[in-house]
Design an enzyme around this catalytic site. Structure first.
Site, PDB file in Angstrom:
ATOM      1  N   ARG A 244     -13.836 116.922  61.766  1.00  0.00           N
ATOM      2  CA  ARG A 244     -12.060 117.556  61.268  1.00  0.00           C
ATOM      3  C   ARG A 244     -11.337 116.402  60.826  1.00  0.00           C
ATOM      4  O   ARG A 244      -9.811 116.189  60.874  1.00  0.00           O
ATOM      5  CB  ARG A 244     -11.715 118.107  62.415  1.00  0.00           C
ATOM      6  CG  ARG A 244     -11.358 117.537  63.522  1.00  0.00           C
ATOM      7  CD  ARG A 244     -11.294 118.429  65.077  1.00  0.00           C
ATOM      8  NE  ARG A 244     -11.667 118.564  65.863  1.00  0.00           N
ATOM      9  CZ  ARG A 244     -10.757 118.647  67.250  1.00  0.00           C
ATOM     10  NH1 ARG A 244      -9.654 117.943  67.265  1.00  0.00           N
ATOM     11  NH2 ARG A 244     -10.836 118.166  68.146  1.00  0.00           N
TER      12      ARG A 244
ATOM     13  N   ASN B 132      -8.666  74.785  38.436  1.00  0.00           N
ATOM     14  CA  ASN B 132      -8.485  75.019  39.322  1.00  0.00           C
ATOM     15  C   ASN B 132      -7.911  76.406  39.726  1.00  0.00           C
ATOM     16  O   ASN B 132      -7.468  76.570  38.474  1.00  0.00           O
ATOM     17  CB  ASN B 132      -6.761  73.871  39.459  1.00  0.00           C
ATOM     18  CG  ASN B 132      -6.082  73.606  40.115  1.00  0.00           C
ATOM     19  OD1 ASN B 132      -4.702  73.279  40.269  1.00  0.00           O
ATOM     20  ND2 ASN B 132      -6.908  73.914  41.956  1.00  0.00           N
TER      21      ASN B 132
ATOM     22  N   HIS C 158     -16.873  67.655  40.977  1.00  0.00           N
ATOM     23  CA  HIS C 158     -16.874  68.887  41.506  1.00  0.00           C
ATOM     24  C   HIS C 158     -18.090  70.509  41.398  1.00  0.00           C
ATOM     25  O   HIS C 158     -18.094  71.080  42.332  1.00  0.00           O
ATOM     26  CB  HIS C 158     -16.001  69.838  41.143  1.00  0.00           C
ATOM     27  CG  HIS C 158     -14.373  69.205  41.886  1.00  0.00           C
ATOM     28  ND1 HIS C 158     -14.113  67.646  41.378  1.00  0.00           N
ATOM     29  CD2 HIS C 158     -13.408  69.386  42.368  1.00  0.00           C
ATOM     30  CE1 HIS C 158     -12.983  66.971  41.571  1.00  0.00           C
ATOM     31  NE2 HIS C 158     -12.633  68.121  42.996  1.00  0.00           N
TER      32      HIS C 158
ATOM     33  N   GLU D 169      -6.302  68.954  52.020  1.00  0.00           N
ATOM     34  CA  GLU D 169      -6.536  70.741  51.471  1.00  0.00           C
ATOM     35  C   GLU D 169      -7.119  70.292  53.621  1.00  0.00           C
ATOM     36  O   GLU D 169      -8.296  71.117  54.404  1.00  0.00           O
ATOM     37  CB  GLU D 169      -7.717  70.684  50.710  1.00  0.00           C
ATOM     38  CG  GLU D 169      -7.256  70.406  50.136  1.00  0.00           C
ATOM     39  CD  GLU D 169      -8.726  70.412  49.151  1.00  0.00           C
ATOM     40  OE1 GLU D 169     -10.032  70.875  49.400  1.00  0.00           O
ATOM     41  OE2 GLU D 169      -8.536  69.831  47.929  1.00  0.00           O
TER      42      GLU D 169
ATOM     43  N   TYR E  24     -14.761 114.931  65.707  1.00  0.00           N
ATOM     44  CA  TYR E  24     -14.032 114.117  65.097  1.00  0.00           C
ATOM     45  C   TYR E  24     -14.405 113.938  63.973  1.00  0.00           C
ATOM     46  O   TYR E  24     -13.523 113.628  62.334  1.00  0.00           O
ATOM     47  CB  TYR E  24     -14.092 113.669  65.606  1.00  0.00           C
ATOM     48  CG  TYR E  24     -12.658 113.267  67.872  1.00  0.00           C
ATOM     49  CD1 TYR E  24     -12.318 114.837  66.479  1.00  0.00           C
ATOM     50  CD2 TYR E  24     -13.251 112.116  68.066  1.00  0.00           C
ATOM     51  CE1 TYR E  24     -11.927 115.203  68.526  1.00  0.00           C
ATOM     52  CE2 TYR E  24     -12.181 112.578  68.834  1.00  0.00           C
ATOM     53  CZ  TYR E  24     -11.675 114.003  69.283  1.00  0.00           C
ATOM     54  OH  TYR E  24     -10.062 114.164  70.668  1.00  0.00           O
TER      55      TYR E  24
ATOM     56  N   TYR F 147       0.087  63.215  37.513  1.00  0.00           N
ATOM     57  CA  TYR F 147      -1.252  63.751  38.734  1.00  0.00           C
ATOM     58  C   TYR F 147      -2.390  64.284  37.878  1.00  0.00           C
ATOM     59  O   TYR F 147      -2.017  65.173  37.238  1.00  0.00           O
ATOM     60  CB  TYR F 147      -0.727  64.491  40.143  1.00  0.00           C
ATOM     61  CG  TYR F 147      -2.577  64.489  40.513  1.00  0.00           C
ATOM     62  CD1 TYR F 147      -2.514  64.430  41.706  1.00  0.00           C
ATOM     63  CD2 TYR F 147      -2.475  65.920  40.768  1.00  0.00           C
ATOM     64  CE1 TYR F 147      -4.030  64.537  42.857  1.00  0.00           C
ATOM     65  CE2 TYR F 147      -4.000  66.658  41.583  1.00  0.00           C
ATOM     66  CZ  TYR F 147      -4.634  65.901  42.334  1.00  0.00           C
ATOM     67  OH  TYR F 147      -5.761  66.542  42.959  1.00  0.00           O
TER      68      TYR F 147
ATOM     69  N   PHE G  93      -2.887  77.804  44.372  1.00  0.00           N
ATOM     70  CA  PHE G  93      -4.030  77.930  44.486  1.00  0.00           C
ATOM     71  C   PHE G  93      -5.052  78.051  45.791  1.00  0.00           C
ATOM     72  O   PHE G  93      -6.143  78.495  46.341  1.00  0.00           O
ATOM     73  CB  PHE G  93      -5.099  76.549  43.727  1.00  0.00           C
ATOM     74  CG  PHE G  93      -3.988  75.367  44.582  1.00  0.00           C
ATOM     75  CD1 PHE G  93      -4.035  75.319  46.085  1.00  0.00           C
ATOM     76  CD2 PHE G  93      -3.456  74.359  43.904  1.00  0.00           C
ATOM     77  CE1 PHE G  93      -3.781  74.355  47.120  1.00  0.00           C
ATOM     78  CE2 PHE G  93      -3.113  73.753  44.503  1.00  0.00           C
ATOM     79  CZ  PHE G  93      -3.548  73.120  45.572  1.00  0.00           C
TER      80      PHE G  93
END
Length: 690
Positions: free
Chosen positions: A425, A334, A194, A557, A422, A164, A472
């Protein structure tokens, strides 16, 4: 023969200069002539002579005298811009310098190196690389690992094994086998495809270069959204990518990795849009833009050139575009380096502002005539969180009136108030969340992720094998950054309440809005409104992005982290926190003016002096934005900052183990007399509170 790269109306033209007596005006005319020759209608001009223009450098935008000789005015390969009179800037125009690059006007090429081995980089190292303080070299061990990993890829290609991303397509095309003669093209196509959908809309840019006696024109079309990352963040991203490639699990060749390092060392930074990653298969879109510039396509910036075609920027620095080999496109794009690099910056900045928030709060407490009693070590020992104890220690080291005598503290030692609000302190209890988180979980996580191989396709040289996994995925840093945003936001939320107390005369016993002649002057009225607006905006930004997910890549994905947005909004929250605390710092110093001639402790007087070195007291209304910006710089700059001024006193207090001041309190229970005293001492009160 010197050559210059000239920008004319969206085109970059390479213009050689044959004669040393040629002027800057000649260079402009020659660039316009080439521009007209490249246009069907001559660009709308009848002749070169009728074109009126001026010329400026791309770096710094300085105007050039048209009568100066090119040899005297310009360096070889310098980038300049011809601005034609009457032109209106296109909304798609890329400025010669990116936003926030004013720091780079003073850029000096670093002389020192950081040696990367993939295992030793710290978040501080990464931020310093982003600031341009170091160049990069690989260790011999890293080079050896990279070579061994590449040998596995070469064997796969030679034996035509189906693997792949090396000999197949990607995602839905994982079962499509690619012939050997197209494996390089596969990697280039991966980077190009991409890169789409994550860049500011730039339209179509023609790029022209002189080749022999003619012109060669190349047209590149890209689209998408988002401003480019700043040079500092682009350098961080590139440096982090180099670091993880140095681990030797990607299959990249040593030759290609060295080219990436050369680009970093020359500060040649590709156009990397900030938006578009979903943080699942790594940060594919931004890392693809990073790779696109390195192969000589798309846009690139350097301190020398400004924005230009990547090919020309590389050439101006004596570099060649990378020619991708099998697997190398995938190796470059990647991973979660954008999330992690921005996350490292967020961790460093959050830590810095958290330390300084304690100093600013201590100054406010002093102005509001508060007590140090709430920072007693015994109180924090019974709730032993490390961060809580450290914050209380800082307050003691800055406010201990026995060690650093404070006339302000002495002025209210005996008063009728019993306890502080507050937001004063409870600072140790409120600040402990962020302090403990940064020291533990977050710091550890980003230290690991900066040195982690987060690829899908891993190359294990010792097994001579490639394995697909899910390193990834950005879930870890996304969740951490969402948590960081929530934790650091509280510093601003608490600070805004203290600003309110400083400005409100019924709470501070100071003039309303810290100004004389109230009514005629508004003082800090709108500065407080600004702080409130930033705090409110942060509340929306603190909604966790990592609880969202959208399926992408045809359901391959099917769960994503949205870590890119988590990182960007965490940085926005931190910037707002810095700005709110800058306003509080100004307000507290202004409050000091109304307590003079009384003086506070030595370390806090030093902080006051630092502020007054850049911002004068507020005697009457004036333009306040520059003051806030000046105070903001005192919180973010490393060399001269609030922390650098106070740190020596804090560390001396720690080093010398100075005994804690604990005078007998009139309200404390006395074992000797077995009775409660009835007098009230504000400096040692709080024994009778709930």
């Amino acid at each position: 023969m010197p050559r210059y790269t000239v920008h004319v109306r969206g085109e970059w033209l390479a213009v050689p200069c044959l004669n040393s007596t040629n002027t800057v005006g000649w260079l402009g005319k020659e660039a316009v002539r080439r521009y007209m020759k490249n246009k069907p209608d001559n660009g709308g001009f009848a002749s070169v002579e009728e074109v009126k223009f001026y010329i400026r450098r791309c770096k710094g935008l300085g105007l050039l005298d048209l009568d100066d000789t090119v040899e005297d005015a310009l360096e070889d390969n310098e980038f300049v811009e011809v601005v034609i009179e009457g032109d209106i800037m296109s909304p798609d125009f890329i400025p010669s310098q990116p936003e926030g690059v004013h720091l780079y006007s003073k850029y000096r090429e670093p002389e020192q190196y950081i040696f990367l081995d993939g295992n030793s980089l710290t978040t501080e190292d990464l931020v310093n690389l982003g600031k341009g303080l170091y160049k990069i070299k690989l260790t011999p061990e890293a080079e050896a690992r990279v070579k061994q990993s590449r040998e596995v890829i070469e064997r796969i290609v030679k034996e035509q094994t189906v693997v792949y991303g090396i000999t197949t397509g990607f995602g839905k095309f994982a079962r499509t086998v690619i012939p050997n003669n197209k494996l390089r093209e596969l990697q280039v196509n991966l980077v190009r495809s991409h890169s789409a959908g994550n860049k500011k809309s730039l339209g179509v840019f023609p790029f022209s270069a002189a080749v022999g006696s003619g012109l060669v024109t190349k047209r590149v079309t890209v689209s998408g959204v988002g401003k480019p990352l700043s040079p500092e963040r682009s350098r961080m991203l590139l440096a982090l990518r180099i670091n993880v490639l140095a681990k030797g699990y990607s299959g990249i060749s040593l030759e290609t990795l060295q080219q990436v390092i050369e680009a970093f060392n020359a500060s040649c930074l590709p156009y990397i849009p900030e938006k578009g990653t979903v943080g699942a298969s790594g940060d594919l879109a931004p890392l693809s833009h990073l790779a696109l510039g390195l192969i000589g396509e798309g846009k690139m910036w350097s301190p020398k050139s400004g924005w230009a075609d990547a090919k020309y920027v590389l050439e101006a620095h004596g570099l060649r575009p990378i020619t991708l080999k099998p697997k190398e496109g995938l190796a470059l794009i990647n991973g979660t380096q954008m999330i992690t690099s921005l996350g490292c910056e967020a961790v460093e900045r959050a830590g810095a502002i958290a330390r300084q928030a304690d100093i600013i709060a201590a100054l406010t407490l002093e102005v509001l005539k508060g007590t140090t009693r709430a920072f007693d070590t015994d109180i924090h020992a019974v709730r032993p969180h490390r961060g809580q104890a450290e914050v209380a220690f800082r307050f003691r080291s800055l406010l201990d009136s026995d060690h650093h005598p404070s006339e302000i503290a002495e002025s209210h030692r005996f008063c009728d108030r019993v306890q502080d609000a507050y937001t004063m302190r409870c600072c140790p209890q409120q600040g402990k969340v962020l302090a403990s988180t940064l020291a533990g979980f977050l710091g550890h996580l980003f230290c690991i992720d900066a040195k982690t191989m987060n690829w899908g396709k891993m190359v294990f040289a010792e097994r001579a094998e490639t394995i697909s996994g899910g390193n990834f995925h950005g879930e870890y840093p996304a969740k951490a950054l969402d948590y960081l945003a929530i934790g650091v936001h509280e510093l601003a939320a608490i600070s805004e309440r203290r600003i309110e107390r400083l400005c409100n005369p019924s709470l501070s016993e100071l003039p309303a809005f810290l100004v004389t002649e109230g009514g005629l002057n508004s003082g800090f009225m709108i500065a407080h409104c600004t702080a409130a607006a930033l705090v409110s905006e942060n509340k929306a930004l603190c909604h966790p992005s990592s609880v969202d997910s959208l399926s992408t890549s045809a359901a391959t994905e099917d769960h994503v982290s949205m870590g890119g947005w988590a990182a960007r909004k965490a940085l926005r929250v931190i910037e707002h926190v810095e700005q709110v605390l800058a306003i509080e710092l100004l307000a507290a110093c202004q409050g000091i003016e109304f307590l003079r001639p009384l003086r506070t402790t030595t370390p806090l007087e030093k902080v006051y002096d630092l502020v007054r070195s850049v911002v004068r007291p507020w005697m009457k209304d004036r333009f306040m934005a520059p003051d806030i910006e000046a105070a903001h710089r005192l919180l973010v700059e490393q060399k001269v900052s609030v922390w650098q001024v106070a740190k020596p006193y804090i560390e001396k207090y720690r080093r010398e183990h100075i005994p804690e001041s604990r005078p007998i309190s009139p309200t404390a229970f006395s074992l000797g007399s077995l009775e409660m005293n009835t007098g009230v001492s504000h400096d040692h009160r709080h024994q009778n509170e709930l």
